[in-house]
Design an enzyme around this catalytic site. Structure first.
Site, short mmCIF file in Angstrom:
data_model
loop_
_atom_site.label_atom_id
_atom_site.label_comp_id
_atom_site.label_asym_id
_atom_site.label_seq_id
_atom_site.Cartn_x
_atom_site.Cartn_y
_atom_site.Cartn_z
N GLU A 61 0.86 -1.19 0.00
CA GLU A 61 0.00 0.00 0.00
C GLU A 61 0.89 1.23 0.00
O GLU A 61 0.46 2.29 -0.43
CB GLU A 61 -0.89 -0.01 1.26
CG GLU A 61 -1.91 1.12 1.36
CD GLU A 61 -1.36 2.41 1.98
OE1 GLU A 61 -2.10 3.39 2.00
OE2 GLU A 61 -0.21 2.45 2.44
N CYS B 200 -4.66 -3.36 1.80
CA CYS B 200 -4.05 -4.51 2.48
C CYS B 200 -4.30 -5.83 1.77
O CYS B 200 -3.72 -6.85 2.13
CB CYS B 200 -4.58 -4.62 3.91
SG CYS B 200 -4.38 -3.12 4.84
N SER C 12 -14.83 1.87 8.45
CA SER C 12 -13.88 0.82 8.03
C SER C 12 -14.13 -0.48 8.80
O SER C 12 -14.02 -1.57 8.24
CB SER C 12 -12.43 1.30 8.20
OG SER C 12 -12.05 1.33 9.56
N HIS D 167 -6.66 -10.62 8.54
CA HIS D 167 -5.96 -9.35 8.42
C HIS D 167 -6.18 -8.60 9.74
O HIS D 167 -7.33 -8.47 10.20
CB HIS D 167 -6.52 -8.54 7.24
CG HIS D 167 -6.09 -7.11 7.29
ND1 HIS D 167 -4.77 -6.73 7.30
CD2 HIS D 167 -6.81 -5.95 7.39
CE1 HIS D 167 -4.69 -5.41 7.38
NE2 HIS D 167 -5.92 -4.91 7.44
P1 HMG Z 1 -11.19 5.29 18.46
O1 HMG Z 1 -12.35 6.13 18.08
O2 HMG Z 1 -10.03 5.99 19.03
O3 HMG Z 1 -11.51 4.18 19.51
O4 HMG Z 1 -10.77 4.49 17.13
P2 HMG Z 1 -12.89 3.72 20.18
O5 HMG Z 1 -13.39 4.82 21.03
O6 HMG Z 1 -13.81 3.13 19.16
O7 HMG Z 1 -12.32 2.58 21.13
C1 HMG Z 1 -11.71 1.47 20.61
C2 HMG Z 1 -12.01 0.31 21.54
O8 HMG Z 1 -11.34 0.54 22.79
C3 HMG Z 1 -13.49 0.12 21.88
O9 HMG Z 1 -13.71 -1.27 21.99
C4 HMG Z 1 -13.61 0.79 23.25
O10 HMG Z 1 -14.69 0.30 24.02
C5 HMG Z 1 -12.28 0.39 23.87
P3 HMG Z 1 -14.84 -1.99 21.10
O11 HMG Z 1 -16.13 -1.36 21.45
O12 HMG Z 1 -14.46 -1.70 19.67
O13 HMG Z 1 -14.72 -3.43 21.46
N1 HMG Z 1 -11.83 1.26 24.96
C6 HMG Z 1 -11.26 0.79 26.10
N2 HMG Z 1 -10.99 -0.46 26.51
C7 HMG Z 1 -10.38 -0.61 27.73
N3 HMG Z 1 -10.06 0.45 28.54
C8 HMG Z 1 -10.31 1.71 28.14
C9 HMG Z 1 -10.95 1.93 26.88
N4 HMG Z 1 -11.34 3.04 26.19
C10 HMG Z 1 -11.86 2.61 25.03
N5 HMG Z 1 -9.99 2.75 28.95
C11 HMG Z 1 -10.17 2.89 15.51
C12 HMG Z 1 -10.46 3.13 16.99
C13 HMG Z 1 -9.77 1.45 15.31
C14 HMG Z 1 -11.42 3.19 14.69
C15 HMG Z 1 -9.01 3.83 15.07
O14 HMG Z 1 -7.82 3.42 15.69
C16 HMG Z 1 -8.77 3.87 13.55
O15 HMG Z 1 -9.42 4.65 12.84
N6 HMG Z 1 -7.82 3.03 13.03
C17 HMG Z 1 -7.52 2.98 11.60
C18 HMG Z 1 -8.60 2.28 10.80
C19 HMG Z 1 -8.64 0.79 11.04
O16 HMG Z 1 -7.71 0.19 11.52
N7 HMG Z 1 -9.77 0.16 10.63
C20 HMG Z 1 -9.93 -1.27 10.75
C21 HMG Z 1 -10.76 -1.90 9.64
S1 HMG Z 1 -10.22 -1.36 8.01
C22 HMG Z 1 -8.82 -2.35 7.66
O17 HMG Z 1 -8.54 -3.29 8.33
C23 HMG Z 1 -7.98 -1.92 6.49
C24 HMG Z 1 -6.68 -1.23 6.83
O18 HMG Z 1 -5.75 -2.14 7.35
C25 HMG Z 1 -6.12 -0.53 5.58
C26 HMG Z 1 -5.90 -1.31 4.30
O19 HMG Z 1 -6.74 -2.09 3.87
O20 HMG Z 1 -4.87 -1.01 3.65
C27 HMG Z 1 -6.87 -0.13 7.86
#
Ligand code: HMG
Length: 385
Positions: A80, A112, A202, A234
């Site tokens: 990528e 990816c 995503s 992945h």
């Molecule tokens: P965010 O908004 O910072 O996090 O983004 P959140 O508020 O959604 O919290 C994440 C999790 O942590 C949640 O758990 C919370 O409850 C938990 P879930 O409900 O999901 O089970 N949490 C806690 N747990 C314990 N103690 C605490 C606490 N606080 C919160 N104190 C996000 C998270 C992954 C969206 C962000 O990091 C992001 O945008 N990442 C990049 C995009 C991504 O990885 N997407 C994944 C799917 S797309 C994909 O896989 C393709 C990719 O690899 C690219 C490609 O294809 O080339 C990205």
């Protein structure tokens, strides 16, 4: 029918590492959000004289040392984070590894997913010429804006795979499930070194792709779900695999043990997202963690934003277990030099303009380095290390 699949595989990563506990502290965020909430402990960070080429060559070199290069006629480089709009990154790898002129080199792109596209292309080539082997390299640096929600899901790493007939590691079965949808969940415009992402979308798009790919596989004569013993996914972050396994189990009825998820996440927890390499790092993690998998059917779910996904199945081959491979990966992960947050932020801000000549500082102790840019062309060298 010729049995084709992954004959051998090797993982490489960066010189530096950032502990996510330190990042959380600097951001005044509860570290449990990273360690538990998204399931990540560390992320690999490139030194100034490293990139996808140096990691890809470092991953591929041991495969050539173990198996020679005679039967290789194709090198497919999936990424990528391409370093040129025209030239395939694999061409520099071809030169660094001393591959002969009769080896063709091409770059594959679809976020990816492209590592899996390269694997499938390799399988197609070998089914036509079973004596040939294909070197597939998946290498990426995952970069998001500092301070963005994606920041703790960065990382860097490469997996090189030797694909052949009568493979020694995993035979890939002929039927797979594919799911393709045009969606703006994650992309990287040509003039940006960081990805643009809608995190919540995503995650939804990924989970819809898991069930969509399963439905396609089921419609094309999938194996009985009861015979699938483990699934590797992945992993943009390891919690994503937990969500995916929940979705897949409920759609397919497969009873997939939690142990498989833990085994398949050991490396990803420490590497961070490695985009094209992530699924295959997870496969390496599973194979290295469990010596009892010979003969098992495993699923492999590949997702690339934008989006294309594919669910493959494979059979783990007798004799796949290699304690040395596990030790090598652990050593590479442990050898990374820790960064403080300020140093990491300085490195993140360093984006090289192609129009200016640059001599990169000597930092990496890996076998290859990105020496710099002159006359707008990138230059690489072996370090002798
Ligand atoms: P965010 O908004 O910072 O996090 O983004 P959140 O508020 O959604 O919290 C994440 C999790 O942590 C949640 O758990 C919370 O409850 C938990 P879930 O409900 O999901 O089970 N949490 C806690 N747990 C314990 N103690 C605490 C606490 N606080 C919160 N104190 C996000 C998270 C992954 C969206 C962000 O990091 C992001 O945008 N990442 C990049 C995009 C991504 O990885 N997407 C994944 C799917 S797309 C994909 O896989 C393709 C990719 O690899 C690219 C490609 O294809 O080339 C990205």
């Amino acid at each position: 029918m010729t049995r084709i699949g992954i004959h051998d595989l090797e993982l490489a990563t960066s010189h530096h590492v950032l502990d996510l506990g330190k990042l959380a502290e600097a951001q005044d965020i509860d570290p449990a959000k990273y360690r538990v909430g998204i399931g990540q402990d560390e992320m690999s960070i490139l030194a100034p004289d490293e990139d996808i080429v140096t990691m890809g060559a470092a991953a591929a070199q041991p495969l050539l040392e173990r198996h020679g290069q005679q039967e290789i006629r194709t090198l497919l480089f999936a990424t990528e984070s391409g370093v040129d709009q025209s030239k395939a990154a694999g061409l520099w790898v071809h030169q660094l590894l001393g591959l002969p002129a009769h080896v063709r080199v091409v770059e594959f792109k679809q976020a990816c997913y492209s590592g899996t596209a390269a694997l499938q292309a390799a399988i197609g080539m070998i089914s036509r010429s079973p004596a040939e082997r294909v070197l597939v390299i998946a290498s990426d640096e995952a970069r998001y804006e500092l301070g963005s929600a994606g920041e703790p899901t960065q990382g860097a790493g490469a997996v090189a795979m030797l694909v052949s007939a009568d493979p020694a590691l995993v035979e890939i079965e002929p039927v797979s499930g594919v799911h393709t949808v045009d969606v703006d969940d994650f992309w990287r415009p040509n003039d940006s070194s960081t990805a643009v992402v809608d995190g919540a979308l995503s995650i939804r798009a990924y989970l819809e792709s898991v069930t969509g790919a399963w439905d396609d596989l089921a419609g094309r004569g999938s194996p009985d779900p009861a015979t699938i013993e483990r699934v590797v996914y992945h992993q943009p972050f390891t919690k994503m695999a937990v969500k995916a396994q929940r979705a897949l189990s409920s759609r397919s009825g497969a009873q997939l043990p939690a142990r498989g998820l833990q085994d398949a996440s050991v490396y990803n927890r420490r590497l961070g997202n490695t985009y094209t390499a992530s699924l295959y790092a997870s496969l390496a993690s599973l194979l290295d963690a469990d010596p009892e998998l010979a003969g098992s059917r495993i699923g492999m779910f590949s997702y690339g934003s934008g989006s294309v996904s594919e669910l493959l199945t494979g059979i783990v081959q007798p004799g796949y277990w290699d304690a040395d491979r596990a030790a090598r990966v652990r050593k590479a992960l442990d050898a990374r030099v820790p960064l403080e947050v300020e140093e990491y932020r300085r490195l993140h801000a360093r984006v090289l303009p192609s129009a200016v000549d640059v001599d990169n500082p000597r930092v990496t102790d890996g076998p290859f380095r990105f020496a710099g840019i002159s006359g707008r062309a990138r230059h690489y060298e072996a370090t002798g290390g």
